[in-house]
Design a protein around this motif. Structure first.
Motif, PDB file in Angstrom:
ATOM      1  N   ARG A  71      -5.586  -6.058  -2.087  1.00  0.00           N
ATOM      2  CA  ARG A  71      -6.173  -7.879  -2.681  1.00  0.00           C
ATOM      3  C   ARG A  71      -5.954  -8.281  -3.614  1.00  0.00           C
ATOM      4  O   ARG A  71      -5.605  -7.883  -4.810  1.00  0.00           O
ATOM      5  CB  ARG A  71      -7.640  -7.438  -1.959  1.00  0.00           C
ATOM      6  CG  ARG A  71      -7.805  -8.427  -2.510  1.00  0.00           C
ATOM      7  CD  ARG A  71      -9.600  -8.309  -1.902  1.00  0.00           C
ATOM      8  NE  ARG A  71     -10.134  -8.025  -2.707  1.00  0.00           N
ATOM      9  CZ  ARG A  71     -10.892  -7.953  -3.818  1.00  0.00           C
ATOM     10  NH1 ARG A  71     -10.851  -8.627  -4.504  1.00  0.00           N
ATOM     11  NH2 ARG A  71     -11.610  -7.168  -4.476  1.00  0.00           N
ATOM     12  N   HIS A  93       0.999  -1.064  -0.105  1.00  0.00           N
ATOM     13  CA  HIS A  93      -0.061   0.028  -0.060  1.00  0.00           C
ATOM     14  C   HIS A  93       0.971   1.601   0.116  1.00  0.00           C
ATOM     15  O   HIS A  93       0.386   2.326  -0.185  1.00  0.00           O
ATOM     16  CB  HIS A  93      -0.785   0.438   1.295  1.00  0.00           C
ATOM     17  CG  HIS A  93      -0.307   0.155   2.586  1.00  0.00           C
ATOM     18  ND1 HIS A  93      -0.033   1.628   3.083  1.00  0.00           N
ATOM     19  CD2 HIS A  93       0.420  -0.785   3.319  1.00  0.00           C
ATOM     20  CE1 HIS A  93       0.739   0.881   4.386  1.00  0.00           C
ATOM     21  NE2 HIS A  93       0.596  -0.032   3.518  1.00  0.00           N
ATOM     22  N   GLU A  95      -7.088  -1.326  -1.043  1.00  0.00           N
ATOM     23  CA  GLU A  95      -8.327  -1.821  -0.025  1.00  0.00           C
ATOM     24  C   GLU A  95      -7.931  -1.123   1.591  1.00  0.00           C
ATOM     25  O   GLU A  95      -7.381  -3.024   1.900  1.00  0.00           O
ATOM     26  CB  GLU A  95      -8.864  -3.184  -0.470  1.00  0.00           C
ATOM     27  CG  GLU A  95     -10.494  -3.376  -0.105  1.00  0.00           C
ATOM     28  CD  GLU A  95     -10.403  -4.693  -0.679  1.00  0.00           C
ATOM     29  OE1 GLU A  95     -11.825  -4.550  -2.135  1.00  0.00           O
ATOM     30  OE2 GLU A  95     -10.587  -5.841  -0.383  1.00  0.00           O
ATOM     31  N   ASP A  96      -8.678  -1.158   2.175  1.00  0.00           N
ATOM     32  CA  ASP A  96      -8.446  -0.866   3.047  1.00  0.00           C
ATOM     33  C   ASP A  96      -6.499  -0.736   3.763  1.00  0.00           C
ATOM     34  O   ASP A  96      -6.534  -1.375   4.715  1.00  0.00           O
ATOM     35  CB  ASP A  96      -9.420  -2.097   4.505  1.00  0.00           C
ATOM     36  CG  ASP A  96     -10.481  -2.420   3.723  1.00  0.00           C
ATOM     37  OD1 ASP A  96     -10.922  -0.894   4.259  1.00  0.00           O
ATOM     38  OD2 ASP A  96     -11.275  -3.250   3.854  1.00  0.00           O
ATOM     39  N   GLY A  97      -5.834   0.054   3.454  1.00  0.00           N
ATOM     40  CA  GLY A  97      -4.687   0.168   3.448  1.00  0.00           C
ATOM     41  C   GLY A  97      -3.650  -0.848   2.966  1.00  0.00           C
ATOM     42  O   GLY A  97      -2.732  -0.929   3.330  1.00  0.00           O
ATOM     43  N   LYS A  98      -4.214  -1.706   2.428  1.00  0.00           N
ATOM     44  CA  LYS A  98      -3.610  -2.994   2.047  1.00  0.00           C
ATOM     45  C   LYS A  98      -3.809  -3.265   0.639  1.00  0.00           C
ATOM     46  O   LYS A  98      -4.937  -2.435  -0.013  1.00  0.00           O
ATOM     47  CB  LYS A  98      -4.234  -4.397   2.196  1.00  0.00           C
ATOM     48  CG  LYS A  98      -3.848  -5.125   4.309  1.00  0.00           C
ATOM     49  CD  LYS A  98      -4.712  -5.911   5.033  1.00  0.00           C
ATOM     50  CE  LYS A  98      -3.969  -6.057   6.531  1.00  0.00           C
ATOM     51  NZ  LYS A  98      -5.172  -6.637   7.244  1.00  0.00           N
TER      52      LYS A  98
END
Length: 278
Positions: free
Chosen positions: A227, A190, A222-225
């Motif tokens: 995928r 990220h 997605e959400d700091g990561k």
């Protein structure tokens, strides 16, 4: 390129039927993680005999599917000496088996300095790197003795997390039997994915001559990561890696990752189309 797939991402079928299905789907090669693909017979270290290898080799050959990678993704930086001994033994069993099976490479990621294979800040430290190199040496020496190529896969969350670090490992081990699996998405996180073109170009510049095969997938922030998803379903720019493969690596094995039985043909057609149109 010879496009293939991670075999455990295909439809769950008995071994012979699964490999026949891989051929029917139009794939030329596969990434084989025996324990994730085969359920009807054991794949423990003691089960990996010449007879099993030759049976499996015949099944793959009948279906015109190469074994691009025999996966053994275990933690060579495990600090528990008993566990490390078992891990080293398993790598050697896989290397021996690969010599009979006729695989492209035995593949590995590069671990973490703990027993749980957990991503921690210490992964990126010098001590972890030296531990990994020390523990990799006897495995590569065994690969030399068995005439097999060991290939490590740099991954941002692991010890060998960027192209420069991978280059150091290659140079310090200094063996023709140690090469690279290039997975461009695994070099991203990220914090750096917006620099993906520069990162992939650096990997090609530093590691290109030693790249034995390629993994292809995509990513969605997605959400700091990040995928991982199948090619064409995210934000990956494939221009550099496909151009590298087409210009410098004729007929290289490239296996898809993070596909599903429902989308693997769609993903295959997407990436093959990009490659053909370069």
């Amino acid at each position: 390129m010879q496009l293939g797939i991670r075999l455990h991402d295909t439809k769950k079928l008995p071994f012979e039927e699964r490999i026949a299905n891989v051929h029917e789907l139009g794939f030329a090669c596969g990434h084989l993680a025996p324990g994730k693909v085969i359920t009807e017979f054991p794949t423990t270290d003691e089960a990996l005999t010449p007879g099993l290898a030759m049976y499996m080799k015949n099944v793959f050959a009948k279906n015109q599917v190469d074994v691009a990678v025999l996966g053994c993704y275990l933690n060579l930086a495990n600090p528990n000496s008993e566990q490390l001994a078992k891990i080293t033994h398993r790598y050697m069993a896989h290397i021996r088996f690969a010599s009979w099976l006729g695989c492209g490479v035995v593949g590995s990621e590069t671990g973490a300095p703990n027993e749980t294979y957990t991503a921690v800040p210490e992964c990126h430290g010098e001590e972890a790197l030296q531990t990994f190199i020390t523990n990799l040496r006897p495995v590569v020496k065994y690969a030399e003795q068995m005439g097999v190529v060991m290939a490590i896969e740099p991954v941002w969350k692991h010890i060998v997390y960027n192209p420069a670090r991978a280059r150091r490992v290659l140079d310090e081990i200094n063996s023709p039997n140690l090469q690279i699996i290039l997975d461009p998405v695994n070099l991203l996180d990220h914090c750096n994915y917006k620099d993906q073109v520069a990162i992939v170009d650096e990997a090609i510049d530093l590691l290109g001559e030693d790249v034995a095969m390629v993994h292809l997938k995509d990513f969605i922030p997605e959400d700091g990561k990040l995928r991982s998803v199948g090619c064409g379903l995210g934000q990956m720019d494939y221009t550099s890696v496909l151009k590298f493969m087409k210009e410098r690596k004729p007929f290289i094995h490239a296996t898809l990752e993070d596909t599903t039985p429902e989308n693997n043909v769609q993903v295959k057609n997407f990436i093959q189309g990009l490659y053909d149109n370069l």
